[in-house]
Design a protein around this motif. Structure first.
Motif, mmCIF file in Angstrom:
data_model
loop_
_atom_site.group_PDB
_atom_site.id
_atom_site.type_symbol
_atom_site.label_atom_id
_atom_site.label_comp_id
_atom_site.label_asym_id
_atom_site.label_seq_id
_atom_site.Cartn_x
_atom_site.Cartn_y
_atom_site.Cartn_z
ATOM 1 N N GLN A 64 41.810 -38.890 -14.375
ATOM 2 C CA GLN A 64 41.995 -38.070 -13.181
ATOM 3 C C GLN A 64 43.290 -37.277 -13.231
ATOM 4 O O GLN A 64 44.298 -37.729 -13.783
ATOM 5 N N ASP A 65 43.266 -36.090 -12.647
ATOM 6 C CA ASP A 65 44.484 -35.329 -12.362
ATOM 7 C C ASP A 65 44.120 -34.205 -11.402
ATOM 8 O O ASP A 65 42.948 -34.032 -11.042
ATOM 9 N N PHE A 66 45.131 -33.441 -10.968
ATOM 10 C CA PHE A 66 44.874 -32.316 -10.085
ATOM 11 C C PHE A 66 43.987 -31.295 -10.795
ATOM 12 O O PHE A 66 44.102 -31.080 -12.008
ATOM 13 N N TYR A 67 43.134 -30.641 -10.042
ATOM 14 C CA TYR A 67 42.180 -29.696 -10.620
ATOM 15 C C TYR A 67 42.865 -28.641 -11.475
ATOM 16 O O TYR A 67 42.459 -28.397 -12.622
ATOM 17 N N GLU A 68 43.905 -28.016 -10.925
ATOM 18 C CA GLU A 68 44.577 -26.957 -11.672
ATOM 19 C C GLU A 68 45.243 -27.498 -12.934
ATOM 20 O O GLU A 68 45.316 -26.810 -13.953
ATOM 21 N N THR A 69 45.729 -28.736 -12.882
ATOM 22 C CA THR A 69 46.351 -29.358 -14.053
ATOM 23 C C THR A 69 45.312 -29.599 -15.142
ATOM 24 O O THR A 69 45.552 -29.342 -16.327
ATOM 25 N N VAL A 70 44.148 -30.095 -14.740
ATOM 26 C CA VAL A 70 43.065 -30.313 -15.704
ATOM 27 C C VAL A 70 42.615 -28.987 -16.302
ATOM 28 O O VAL A 70 42.400 -28.865 -17.518
ATOM 29 N N LEU A 71 42.497 -27.974 -15.458
ATOM 30 C CA LEU A 71 42.060 -26.665 -15.918
ATOM 31 C C LEU A 71 43.020 -26.096 -16.964
ATOM 32 O O LEU A 71 42.589 -25.471 -17.942
ATOM 33 N N LEU A 89 35.325 -37.235 -15.381
ATOM 34 C CA LEU A 89 36.541 -36.427 -15.358
ATOM 35 C C LEU A 89 36.774 -36.072 -13.895
ATOM 36 O O LEU A 89 36.038 -35.284 -13.305
ATOM 37 N N CYS A 90 37.788 -36.684 -13.323
ATOM 38 C CA CYS A 90 38.014 -36.613 -11.881
ATOM 39 C C CYS A 90 39.101 -35.588 -11.568
ATOM 40 O O CYS A 90 40.215 -35.683 -12.094
ATOM 41 N N VAL A 91 38.769 -34.620 -10.714
ATOM 42 C CA VAL A 91 39.717 -33.574 -10.344
ATOM 43 C C VAL A 91 40.000 -33.662 -8.849
ATOM 44 O O VAL A 91 39.096 -33.881 -8.040
ATOM 45 N N SER A 92 41.259 -33.511 -8.476
ATOM 46 C CA SER A 92 41.626 -33.634 -7.069
ATOM 47 C C SER A 92 42.185 -32.318 -6.546
ATOM 48 O O SER A 92 42.751 -31.508 -7.292
ATOM 49 N N ARG A 93 42.013 -32.134 -5.261
ATOM 50 C CA ARG A 93 42.528 -31.015 -4.465
ATOM 51 C C ARG A 93 41.672 -29.754 -4.580
ATOM 52 O O ARG A 93 41.181 -29.412 -5.656
ATOM 53 N N ILE A 94 41.540 -29.091 -3.455
ATOM 54 C CA ILE A 94 41.029 -27.732 -3.415
ATOM 55 C C ILE A 94 42.221 -26.817 -3.671
ATOM 56 O O ILE A 94 43.200 -26.858 -2.929
ATOM 57 N N PRO A 95 42.204 -26.012 -4.725
ATOM 58 C CA PRO A 95 43.374 -25.177 -5.030
ATOM 59 C C PRO A 95 43.716 -24.229 -3.887
ATOM 60 O O PRO A 95 42.832 -23.731 -3.179
ATOM 61 N N ASP A 96 45.004 -23.965 -3.713
ATOM 62 C CA ASP A 96 45.446 -23.059 -2.653
ATOM 63 C C ASP A 96 44.762 -21.701 -2.759
ATOM 64 O O ASP A 96 44.423 -21.086 -1.741
ATOM 65 N N ARG A 97 44.542 -21.241 -3.990
ATOM 66 C CA ARG A 97 43.957 -19.913 -4.188
ATOM 67 C C ARG A 97 42.499 -19.849 -3.727
ATOM 68 O O ARG A 97 41.925 -18.743 -3.602
ATOM 69 N N LEU A 98 41.892 -21.014 -3.434
ATOM 70 C CA LEU A 98 40.477 -21.059 -3.069
ATOM 71 C C LEU A 98 40.244 -21.617 -1.664
ATOM 72 O O LEU A 98 39.122 -22.015 -1.333
ATOM 73 N N VAL A 108 33.010 -23.923 -6.212
ATOM 74 C CA VAL A 108 31.736 -24.492 -6.656
ATOM 75 C C VAL A 108 31.336 -23.912 -8.008
ATOM 76 O O VAL A 108 30.944 -24.644 -8.924
ATOM 77 N N ASP A 109 31.476 -22.599 -8.149
ATOM 78 C CA ASP A 109 31.139 -21.956 -9.428
ATOM 79 C C ASP A 109 32.015 -22.502 -10.557
ATOM 80 O O ASP A 109 31.525 -22.765 -11.671
ATOM 81 N N GLU A 110 33.300 -22.683 -10.289
ATOM 82 C CA GLU A 110 34.215 -23.189 -11.320
ATOM 83 C C GLU A 110 33.887 -24.637 -11.689
ATOM 84 O O GLU A 110 33.929 -25.013 -12.872
ATOM 85 N N LEU A 111 33.573 -25.444 -10.690
ATOM 86 C CA LEU A 111 33.225 -26.836 -10.967
ATOM 87 C C LEU A 111 31.934 -26.924 -11.780
ATOM 88 O O LEU A 111 31.809 -27.769 -12.675
ATOM 89 N N ARG A 112 30.997 -26.048 -11.467
ATOM 90 C CA ARG A 112 29.746 -26.041 -12.240
ATOM 91 C C ARG A 112 29.989 -25.572 -13.674
ATOM 92 O O ARG A 112 29.389 -26.098 -14.615
ATOM 93 N N ASP A 113 30.882 -24.610 -13.841
ATOM 94 C CA ASP A 113 31.242 -24.182 -15.196
ATOM 95 C C ASP A 113 31.914 -25.326 -15.957
ATOM 96 O O ASP A 113 31.653 -25.523 -17.159
ATOM 97 N N MET A 114 32.762 -26.086 -15.263
ATOM 98 C CA MET A 114 33.405 -27.237 -15.899
ATOM 99 C C MET A 114 32.360 -28.254 -16.328
ATOM 100 O O MET A 114 32.429 -28.819 -17.434
ATOM 101 N N PHE A 127 34.941 -35.166 -7.771
ATOM 102 C CA PHE A 127 35.968 -34.561 -6.931
ATOM 103 C C PHE A 127 36.658 -35.626 -6.090
ATOM 104 O O PHE A 127 36.011 -36.450 -5.445
ATOM 105 N N HIS A 128 38.001 -35.582 -6.105
ATOM 106 C CA HIS A 128 38.839 -36.503 -5.333
ATOM 107 C C HIS A 128 39.523 -35.699 -4.226
ATOM 108 O O HIS A 128 40.504 -34.997 -4.472
ATOM 109 N N PRO A 129 39.005 -35.754 -2.995
ATOM 110 C CA PRO A 129 39.672 -35.018 -1.926
ATOM 111 C C PRO A 129 40.964 -35.701 -1.492
ATOM 112 O O PRO A 129 41.045 -36.929 -1.454
#
Length: 250
Positions: A64-71, A89-98, A108-114, A127-129
Protein backbone atom coordinates in the motif's frame (compact mmCIF):
# COMPACT_ATOMS: atom_id res chain seq x y z
CA UNK A 1 -11.04 -13.11 9.37
CA UNK A 2 -7.32 -13.51 9.94
CA UNK A 3 -5.62 -10.88 12.09
CA UNK A 4 -2.28 -9.32 11.24
CA UNK A 5 -0.22 -6.13 11.26
CA UNK A 6 -0.11 -3.16 8.90
CA UNK A 7 3.65 -2.70 8.70
CA UNK A 8 3.26 1.08 8.32
CA UNK A 9 2.89 1.01 12.11
CA UNK A 10 6.68 0.62 12.32
CA UNK A 11 7.79 3.17 9.72
CA UNK A 12 10.68 4.71 11.76
CA UNK A 13 12.00 1.19 12.39
CA UNK A 14 12.07 0.14 8.72
CA UNK A 15 14.83 2.32 7.33
CA UNK A 16 17.64 -0.22 6.81
CA UNK A 17 17.87 -3.93 5.92
CA UNK A 18 18.90 -4.79 9.47
CA UNK A 19 15.97 -2.85 10.91
CA UNK A 20 13.56 -4.65 8.58
CA UNK A 21 14.93 -8.04 9.60
CA UNK A 22 14.66 -7.11 13.28
CA UNK A 23 11.15 -5.66 12.97
CA UNK A 24 9.77 -8.61 11.02
CA UNK A 25 11.31 -11.00 13.53
CA UNK A 26 9.64 -9.19 16.41
CA UNK A 27 6.30 -9.17 14.61
CA UNK A 28 6.57 -12.93 14.08
CA UNK A 29 7.29 -13.45 17.76
CA UNK A 30 4.09 -11.56 18.55
CA UNK A 31 2.27 -14.32 16.69
CA UNK A 32 1.78 -12.36 13.47
CA UNK A 33 1.60 -14.45 10.32
CA UNK A 34 0.06 -12.06 7.80
CA UNK A 35 0.94 -8.44 7.03
CA UNK A 36 0.27 -5.58 4.69
CA UNK A 37 3.41 -3.80 3.53
CA UNK A 38 3.71 -0.03 3.59
CA UNK A 39 6.47 2.47 4.26
CA UNK A 40 9.44 0.17 4.26
CA UNK A 41 12.15 2.58 3.15
CA UNK A 42 12.68 2.30 -0.63
CA UNK A 43 16.44 2.01 -0.06
CA UNK A 44 15.86 -1.46 1.41
CA UNK A 45 16.26 -3.93 -1.49
CA UNK A 46 13.12 -5.85 -2.39
CA UNK A 47 14.86 -9.26 -1.99
CA UNK A 48 15.73 -8.32 1.60
CA UNK A 49 12.08 -7.64 2.36
CA UNK A 50 10.96 -10.87 0.73
CA UNK A 51 13.63 -12.88 2.56
CA UNK A 52 12.74 -11.34 5.93
CA UNK A 53 9.10 -12.33 5.44
CA UNK A 54 9.97 -15.88 4.40
CA UNK A 55 12.47 -16.45 7.20
CA UNK A 56 9.85 -15.41 9.74
CA UNK A 57 7.11 -17.50 8.13
CA UNK A 58 5.00 -14.42 7.43
CA UNK A 59 3.14 -13.58 4.25
CA UNK A 60 2.15 -10.25 2.74
CA UNK A 61 -1.19 -10.00 0.98
CA UNK A 62 -0.82 -6.40 -0.18
CA UNK A 63 1.45 -3.44 -0.75
CA UNK A 64 0.00 0.00 0.00
CA UNK A 65 0.89 3.65 -0.51
CA UNK A 66 -0.69 6.93 -1.59
CA UNK A 67 -2.12 6.79 -5.11
CA UNK A 68 0.13 9.50 -6.49
CA UNK A 69 3.18 7.85 -4.88
CA UNK A 70 2.34 4.51 -6.47
CA UNK A 71 1.72 6.20 -9.81
CA UNK A 72 5.13 7.90 -9.69
CA UNK A 73 7.02 4.64 -9.04
CA UNK A 74 4.62 2.03 -10.33
CA UNK A 75 7.15 -0.66 -11.25
CA UNK A 76 8.65 -0.62 -7.75
CA UNK A 77 5.31 -1.31 -6.06
CA UNK A 78 4.32 -3.98 -8.57
CA UNK A 79 7.70 -5.69 -8.19
CA UNK A 80 7.56 -5.51 -4.38
CA UNK A 81 4.08 -7.00 -4.41
CA UNK A 82 5.17 -9.74 -6.81
CA UNK A 83 8.32 -10.62 -4.85
CA UNK A 84 6.32 -10.89 -1.62
CA UNK A 85 3.45 -12.80 -3.30
CA UNK A 86 0.86 -10.11 -2.57
CA UNK A 87 -2.47 -9.96 -4.38
CA UNK A 88 -3.61 -6.41 -3.75
CA UNK A 89 -1.94 -3.18 -4.83
CA UNK A 90 -3.62 -0.78 -2.44
CA UNK A 91 -3.79 2.94 -3.23
CA UNK A 92 -5.04 5.57 -0.81
CA UNK A 93 -6.53 9.05 -1.20
CA UNK A 94 -8.42 10.81 -3.94
CA UNK A 95 -5.76 13.10 -5.46
CA UNK A 96 -6.30 16.83 -5.01
CA UNK A 97 -6.21 17.28 -8.79
CA UNK A 98 -9.28 15.01 -9.10
CA UNK A 99 -11.50 16.35 -6.32
CA UNK A 100 -14.50 17.29 -8.46
CA UNK A 101 -17.34 15.35 -10.12
CA UNK A 102 -15.47 15.30 -13.45
CA UNK A 103 -12.22 14.57 -11.63
CA UNK A 104 -13.81 11.53 -10.02
CA UNK A 105 -14.70 10.21 -13.46
CA UNK A 106 -11.07 10.71 -14.46
CA UNK A 107 -9.95 8.87 -11.32
CA UNK A 108 -12.09 5.90 -12.29
CA UNK A 109 -10.46 5.89 -15.73
CA UNK A 110 -6.99 6.01 -14.16
CA UNK A 111 -7.77 3.21 -11.72
CA UNK A 112 -9.08 1.07 -14.56
CA UNK A 113 -5.93 1.77 -16.56
CA UNK A 114 -3.89 0.72 -13.53
CA UNK A 115 -5.86 -2.51 -13.27
CA UNK A 116 -5.18 -3.27 -16.96
CA UNK A 117 -1.46 -3.00 -16.21
CA UNK A 118 -1.84 -5.32 -13.22
CA UNK A 119 -3.85 -8.01 -15.00
CA UNK A 120 -0.82 -9.66 -16.68
CA UNK A 121 0.93 -10.11 -13.31
CA UNK A 122 -2.15 -11.34 -11.47
CA UNK A 123 -2.52 -8.39 -9.10
CA UNK A 124 -5.60 -6.34 -8.22
CA UNK A 125 -6.03 -2.68 -7.34
CA UNK A 126 -7.94 -1.71 -4.21
CA UNK A 127 -8.79 1.69 -2.77
CA UNK A 128 -8.07 2.87 0.79
CA UNK A 129 -10.17 5.95 1.58
CA UNK A 130 -8.91 8.43 4.16
CA UNK A 131 -11.08 10.76 6.19
CA UNK A 132 -10.74 13.73 3.84
CA UNK A 133 -11.86 11.65 0.86
CA UNK A 134 -15.42 11.40 2.11
CA UNK A 135 -15.83 15.19 1.79
CA UNK A 136 -13.49 15.61 -1.17
CA UNK A 137 -16.38 17.03 -3.21
CA UNK A 138 -18.51 19.55 -1.27
CA UNK A 139 -22.05 18.33 -0.74
CA UNK A 140 -21.28 14.76 -1.78
CA UNK A 141 -19.96 11.59 -0.16
CA UNK A 142 -17.10 11.24 -2.62
CA UNK A 143 -16.09 7.77 -1.43
CA UNK A 144 -19.55 6.32 -1.97
CA UNK A 145 -19.79 8.11 -5.30
CA UNK A 146 -16.45 6.62 -6.40
CA UNK A 147 -17.56 3.14 -5.37
CA UNK A 148 -20.82 3.63 -7.27
CA UNK A 149 -19.01 4.77 -10.41
CA UNK A 150 -16.60 1.83 -10.26
CA UNK A 151 -18.54 -1.20 -8.99
CA UNK A 152 -15.62 -3.57 -9.61
CA UNK A 153 -13.33 -1.61 -7.27
CA UNK A 154 -12.40 -3.38 -4.05
CA UNK A 155 -11.86 -1.58 -0.75
CA UNK A 156 -9.20 -1.62 1.93
CA UNK A 157 -11.37 -0.11 4.66
CA UNK A 158 -9.59 1.83 7.39
CA UNK A 159 -12.10 1.87 10.22
CA UNK A 160 -10.37 4.79 11.97
CA UNK A 161 -11.08 7.00 8.96
CA UNK A 162 -14.54 5.52 8.43
CA UNK A 163 -15.47 6.18 12.06
CA UNK A 164 -14.85 9.89 11.52
CA UNK A 165 -17.32 10.00 8.64
CA UNK A 166 -19.94 7.33 9.32
CA UNK A 167 -22.32 6.83 12.24
CA UNK A 168 -23.07 3.24 11.26
CA UNK A 169 -19.82 1.40 10.54
CA UNK A 170 -21.42 -2.09 10.65
CA UNK A 171 -24.01 -0.91 8.12
CA UNK A 172 -21.31 0.43 5.80
CA UNK A 173 -19.41 -2.86 6.03
CA UNK A 174 -22.54 -4.88 5.24
CA UNK A 175 -23.41 -2.56 2.35
CA UNK A 176 -20.12 -3.19 0.55
CA UNK A 177 -19.71 -6.75 1.75
CA UNK A 178 -17.39 -8.82 -0.41
CA UNK A 179 -15.90 -5.72 -2.04
CA UNK A 180 -13.93 -5.26 1.21
CA UNK A 181 -10.69 -7.21 0.83
CA UNK A 182 -9.18 -6.11 4.17
CA UNK A 183 -9.85 -3.75 7.08
CA UNK A 184 -7.59 -1.69 9.33
CA UNK A 185 -8.26 -1.52 13.05
CA UNK A 186 -6.85 1.74 14.40
CA UNK A 187 -7.96 3.74 17.44
CA UNK A 188 -7.43 7.09 19.13
CA UNK A 189 -8.02 8.71 22.50
CA UNK A 190 -8.14 12.50 22.81
CA UNK A 191 -6.45 12.82 19.43
CA UNK A 192 -3.62 10.43 20.23
CA UNK A 193 -3.29 7.03 18.55
CA UNK A 194 -3.64 4.10 20.95
CA UNK A 195 -3.88 0.32 20.47
CA UNK A 196 -7.13 -0.74 18.81
CA UNK A 197 -9.80 -1.33 21.43
CA UNK A 198 -8.35 1.16 23.92
CA UNK A 199 -9.64 4.43 22.48
CA UNK A 200 -12.80 6.26 21.52
CA UNK A 201 -13.72 4.46 18.31
CA UNK A 202 -17.10 2.77 18.67
CA UNK A 203 -16.39 -0.86 17.76
CA UNK A 204 -19.90 -2.10 18.58
CA UNK A 205 -20.96 -4.60 15.92
CA UNK A 206 -17.94 -3.98 13.70
CA UNK A 207 -16.21 -7.36 14.02
CA UNK A 208 -19.55 -9.12 13.66
CA UNK A 209 -20.22 -7.23 10.42
CA UNK A 210 -16.73 -8.09 9.11
CA UNK A 211 -17.30 -11.77 9.80
CA UNK A 212 -20.73 -11.70 8.17
CA UNK A 213 -19.18 -10.02 5.10
CA UNK A 214 -16.41 -12.65 5.12
CA UNK A 215 -13.68 -10.01 5.15
CA UNK A 216 -10.51 -12.10 4.88
CA UNK A 217 -8.00 -9.91 6.76
CA UNK A 218 -8.07 -7.51 9.70
CA UNK A 219 -4.84 -5.56 10.24
CA UNK A 220 -4.08 -3.66 13.44
CA UNK A 221 -2.38 -0.35 12.81
CA UNK A 222 -0.81 2.39 14.93
CA UNK A 223 1.70 4.68 13.23
CA UNK A 224 2.53 6.74 16.34
CA UNK A 225 3.05 5.44 19.83
CA UNK A 226 3.62 6.81 23.33
CA UNK A 227 5.33 3.58 24.45
CA UNK A 228 6.91 0.43 22.99
CA UNK A 229 5.34 -0.10 19.54
CA UNK A 230 5.48 -3.87 19.78
CA UNK A 231 3.61 -3.83 23.10
CA UNK A 232 0.98 -1.64 21.41
CA UNK A 233 0.66 -3.99 18.43
CA UNK A 234 0.48 -7.05 20.67
CA UNK A 235 -2.30 -5.51 22.78
CA UNK A 236 -4.21 -4.57 19.64
CA UNK A 237 -3.83 -8.04 18.15
CA UNK A 238 -4.92 -9.69 21.39
CA UNK A 239 -7.99 -7.45 21.52
CA UNK A 240 -8.92 -8.15 17.89
CA UNK A 241 -8.43 -11.89 18.20
CA UNK A 242 -10.57 -11.96 21.34
CA UNK A 243 -13.30 -10.00 19.55
CA UNK A 244 -13.20 -12.49 16.69
CA UNK A 245 -13.35 -15.48 19.05
CA UNK A 246 -16.27 -13.97 20.96
CA UNK A 247 -18.26 -13.44 17.77
CA UNK A 248 -17.45 -16.88 16.40
CA UNK A 249 -18.68 -18.61 19.57
CA UNK A 250 -22.00 -16.76 19.79
Amino acid sequence: MESGIQISSLKPLLMTPQQVETAFGKCARLGCRVVQLQWVDPSVPIPVIAKALAENQMVSVSVQDFYETVLADFDYYVNLNAATHGTWLCVSRIPDRLKSPDGLDAYVDELRDMQKKLDPVGQKVCFHPVSADFAAIPGMNAVELLLEKMPELHICLDLYHLNRNCTDMPGFIRRYGKRICMVHFKDEKEGILVPAGQGEVNWEGVVKACLEAEVPYGFVEQEKWERDPYDCLKEAMDWLEEEIRNEETK
